[in-house]
Design a protein around this motif. Structure first.
Motif: not given
Length: 218
Positions: A41-59
């Motif tokens: 989830d740290v990884l998904s959080q980190g990616i989400a800070t750079h993309l206009p996508l929700t945490f769930g979509t990144i997951t």
């Protein structure tokens, strides 16, 4: 299909779906605690800070990438694997909609503790349904089988890697991350015993379920 098997299936399917929903909801609770997230989830959080996508979509996207990594490992998908990849992220997004943010420290600690408990119970539910491992667990067990390395070493290497990448991208690493690493194994093991569905014939054709149990135990 025997009546006994049908009854077991009637329990296993709802148990799988409830477990996957609660897993995502548990993730949302822990993240709302803001004291550190679980490694992936740290990884998904980190990616989400750079993309206009929700945490769930990144997951979901991360789960898809992990499943692609199964191909050279010759891992077999189960219906639980696919549903895990598709449902956990959206259920986390639902959690974010209904769980408020707070600056009160004791409430944040409480949210994290509640989230960890919900996630561990959810793990027991969906693993106990015997529909196949989740994407990340399957990656761990596949690497363990192919490399011959101890599963605790494979798990540690993967989680240290994703935490490091997620932290560099802006994910939240803290005391909660450490607490998760120390507590999730024993808690999941307890709930796996509580919620395991006893199948009439042991699923000998699905060795990854046993390996996955070992992975959760650490």
């Amino acid at each position: 299909m025997s009546r006994f098997t049908a009854r077991r299936l009637a329990r296993r399917i709802p148990q799988l779906l409830i477990g996957l929903f609660l897993y995502g909801f548990g993730i949302a609770l822990m993240i709302r605690g803001v004291i550190g997230a679980a490694p992936w989830d740290v990884l998904s959080q980190g990616i989400a800070t750079h993309l206009p996508l929700t945490f769930g979509t990144i997951t979901i996207i991360v789960s898809g990438i992990v499943l692609l990594m199964w191909l050279p490992l010759r891992q077999r998908l189960g219906i639980g694997t696919v549903l895990n990849a598709l449902l956990v992220g959206p259920s986390a997004d639902i959690g974010f909609l209904v769980i408020p943010e707070t600056d009160i420290l004791w409430l944040r600690v409480l949210l994290f503790a509640l989230g960890l408990t919900v996630l561990a119970a959810a793990t027991g539910l969906y693993i106990g349904a015997h529909f196949g491992p989740g994407p990340r667990d399957g990656l761990m067990t596949g690497l363990h089988r192919v490399t011959g390395r101890p599963i605790w070493l494979v798990r540690t290497a993967l989680e240290v890697t994703v935490v490091a990448i997620g932290w560099l991208l802006g994910g939240n690493v803290g005391v909660g991350t450490v607490a998760f690493a120390l507590l999730v194994g024993p808690m999941c093991q307890f709930f796996m015993r509580v919620f395991e569905v006893r199948l009439p014939v042991p699923p000998a054709a699905e060795p990854d379920d046993d390996l996955r149990s070992d992975a959760i135990k650490g």
